[in-house]
Design an enzyme around this catalytic site. Structure first.
Site, PDB file in Angstrom:
ATOM      1  N   ASP A 105       0.859  -1.181   0.000  1.00  0.00           N
ATOM      2  CA  ASP A 105       0.000   0.000   0.000  1.00  0.00           C
ATOM      3  C   ASP A 105       0.900   1.237   0.000  1.00  0.00           C
ATOM      4  O   ASP A 105       1.629   1.486   0.964  1.00  0.00           O
ATOM      5  CB  ASP A 105      -0.889  -0.032   1.244  1.00  0.00           C
ATOM      6  CG  ASP A 105      -1.946   1.055   1.252  1.00  0.00           C
ATOM      7  OD1 ASP A 105      -1.731   2.099   0.607  1.00  0.00           O
ATOM      8  OD2 ASP A 105      -2.978   0.871   1.918  1.00  0.00           O
ATOM      9  N   HIS A 106       0.835   2.017  -1.090  1.00  0.00           N
ATOM     10  CA  HIS A 106       1.734   3.155  -1.228  1.00  0.00           C
ATOM     11  C   HIS A 106       1.399   4.285  -0.246  1.00  0.00           C
ATOM     12  O   HIS A 106       2.165   5.239  -0.110  1.00  0.00           O
ATOM     13  CB  HIS A 106       1.685   3.693  -2.660  1.00  0.00           C
ATOM     14  CG  HIS A 106       3.027   4.007  -3.229  1.00  0.00           C
ATOM     15  ND1 HIS A 106       3.962   4.757  -2.542  1.00  0.00           N
ATOM     16  CD2 HIS A 106       3.613   3.687  -4.416  1.00  0.00           C
ATOM     17  CE1 HIS A 106       5.054   4.885  -3.281  1.00  0.00           C
ATOM     18  NE2 HIS A 106       4.875   4.242  -4.416  1.00  0.00           N
ATOM     19  N   ARG A 107       0.283   4.176   0.455  1.00  0.00           N
ATOM     20  CA  ARG A 107      -0.053   5.201   1.438  1.00  0.00           C
ATOM     21  C   ARG A 107       0.785   5.077   2.702  1.00  0.00           C
ATOM     22  O   ARG A 107       1.008   6.059   3.407  1.00  0.00           O
ATOM     23  CB  ARG A 107      -1.545   5.108   1.814  1.00  0.00           C
ATOM     24  CG  ARG A 107      -2.498   5.417   0.682  1.00  0.00           C
ATOM     25  CD  ARG A 107      -3.935   5.161   1.110  1.00  0.00           C
ATOM     26  NE  ARG A 107      -4.156   3.760   1.443  1.00  0.00           N
ATOM     27  CZ  ARG A 107      -5.308   3.260   1.876  1.00  0.00           C
ATOM     28  NH1 ARG A 107      -6.349   4.079   2.049  1.00  0.00           N
ATOM     29  NH2 ARG A 107      -5.433   1.976   2.155  1.00  0.00           N
TER      30      ARG A 107
END
Length: 487
Positions: free
Chosen positions: A457-459
């Site tokens: 998850d790039h968040r």
């Protein structure tokens, strides 16, 4: 129905599940049962579990047949006091008929309680009844100031009935809608409940009414007075003579999406729609790991951990160095009343691993995996795999992971664009181990090579963190002796 009869409703299954398929009855009408005795096996979207009875007594009626899908909050079994006489054969819809004959207000109130507050005091499947609490009463309570119980068939004043039914209406709408499931189904399919005719008591809009409006599964319309019991659905329904409207081709069959497949579909859809995922991958020389395991097998053929257990040990060590991948994103309310997102970190690792079963793909998790050796991980992975394949895994074992390890190499593939197991934030995939040309000390050699793929998850982190974790696990596989010595 006797005033002393106790009716056990299908309890809240946890994890937002609202229905279960009745697989098998473990008791029969006339049997004497005790509290917490398993009475039925049901298959939920998570696993197949046994339902314990919160009552002791004589089985008076079984509400449902094997293969039937039952809604949470609906009658499952009726239990009479010990010594009471019960009919030799169960009446298929006795309780449903009695409920139908009750006033509209009673139906509205009971339906609202069971469907809006399902599980508030019911038995959680697989855990028995609560320690000291009494089971919830289902028979009529005595009237205040009187020693005489109020019969369930006593008419309710018309004004109260109208008031109770009016509270189930959507403001400005003509139809009565009680079930949140029905409202959600209509909303999800764009069906307006405005003036939608209801086939239930007093125009109550039921699930079958919305299904008919959206062109869903074809069901025979039963008289409103006696709701038709759900048919025992087969896994595949023949559709001879029916043509698909879009392609013009004959429809060979229709397979209901339910159980584990339904849960997987919902979870994967949510993952794809909410998580901005990215993927990194690397080829790894696993020759040294295979050679080390072969040496260990010569010393202890039966106690040597499997390759997945070694990789799991490297993963838990890597997550300690890169804890951003062992988190979860939650949405909360800020001080101004708006929404805000938070990254929740965990003091520990519950390592999930994908297991293929006859019911579909499930992800049991090894709790506190960070505290285990490779040998201990191997034993727990084997135990959970067996439990999952038998359909006996508990909701806790299936829904408590913080990171997932997926060994899709057993299916003969090298890589995968994996979908993250929501609500986790990362998944590591391991491909098959095959012979490949590899440069070793400047010389071309044939080595045992596998591909590692990390979806994240790039968040919660950037590529540097994800690559650092992936490289750590890869280095551990290529130099297992050194890494294990340091753990």
């Amino acid at each position: 129905m006797s005033a002393d009869m106790q009716v056990f409703l299908l309890p809240d299954l946890g994890e937002g599940l609202t229905e279960a398929e009745l697989v098998n009855w473990l008791v029969a009408v006339g049997d004497e049962i005790r509290v917490d005795q398993p009475i039925a096996e049901v298959e939920t979207a998570k696993s197949m579990v046994e339902v314990p009875s919160p009552y002791a007594g004589i089985v008076a009626e079984l509400h449902g047949e094997a293969g039937q899908t039952l809604d949470v909050g609906k009658p499952l079994i009726s239990v009479a006091p010990v010594g009471a006489s019960v009919p030799a054969e169960p009446k298929a819809a006795a309780l449903e008929e009695e409920v139908t004959e009750a006033p509209a207000a009673s139906i509205a109130a009971e339906t609202y309680r069971t469907e809006e507050k399902a599980g508030s005091g019911n038995v959680l499947i697989g855990y028995g009844t609560s320690g000291g609490g009494e089971a919830r009463r289902t028979r009529p309570r005595k009237a205040l100031g009187s020693s005489v119980a109020v019969p369930s068939a006593v008419a309710v004043a018309p004004d109260f009935a109208e008031l109770a039914l009016s509270r189930t209406r959507i403001p400005g709408k003509l139809s009565a809608v009680i079930s949140p499931l029905v409202r959600k189904m209509a909303r999800d399919h764009g069906v307006s409940l405005d003036a939608l005719p209801g086939s239930g008591e007093s125009g109550l809009v039921l699930r079958r009414d919305v299904e008919a409006a959206i062109g869903g599964a074809v069901r025979e319309t039963a008289p409103a007075e006696v709701p038709a019991p759900a048919a025992a659905a087969a896994d595949v329904e023949p559709s001879a003579g029916v043509r698909d409207a879009r392609t013009g081709l004959p429809v060979a069959s229709r397979t209901p999406v339910r159980g584990v497949r339904k849960a997987v579909a919902a979870n994967m859809t949510r993952s794809r729609s909410e998580i901005p995922e990215a993927t990194v991958w690397v080829d790894v020389d696993a020759t040294a790991l295979l050679e080390m395991r072969a040496e260990l097998k010569k010393k202890d053929a039966h106690g040597t951990p499997g390759l997945l257990a070694f990789i799991a040990r490297f993963v838990t060590a890597g997550l300690k160095k890169f804890p951003e991948l062992n988190t979860r994103i939650v949405t909360t309310e800020d001080t101004a009343g708006g929404e805000m997102q938070e990254i929740v970190a965990f003091d520990g690792i519950n390592l999930g691993f994908a297991a293929q079963t006859d019911r579909g793909l499930v992800v049991p998790s090894v709790r506190n995996a960070h505290l285990m050796s490779a040998r201990e991980l191997d034993a727990e992975i084997r135990r959970l795999t067996a439990v999952a394949r038998d359909g006996k895994a508990s909701p806790t074992e299936l829904a408590s992971g913080t990171f997932t390890l997926n060994n899709y190499g057993v299916f003969g593939v090298d890589g995968s664009a994996a979908i993250i197991n929501y609500p986790e934030v990362a998944m590591l995939g391991v491909g098959r181990i095959i012979d490949k040309p590899w440069v070793v000390d400047g010389q071309l050699a044939v080595r045992k090579v596998t591909e590692l793929t990390l979806a994240f998850d790039h968040r919660v982190c950037d590529g540097e963190t994800a690559a650092g974790f992936l490289r750590y696990v890869a280095d551990a596989i290529e130099n297992p002796g050194t890494v294990l010595a340091d753990l």
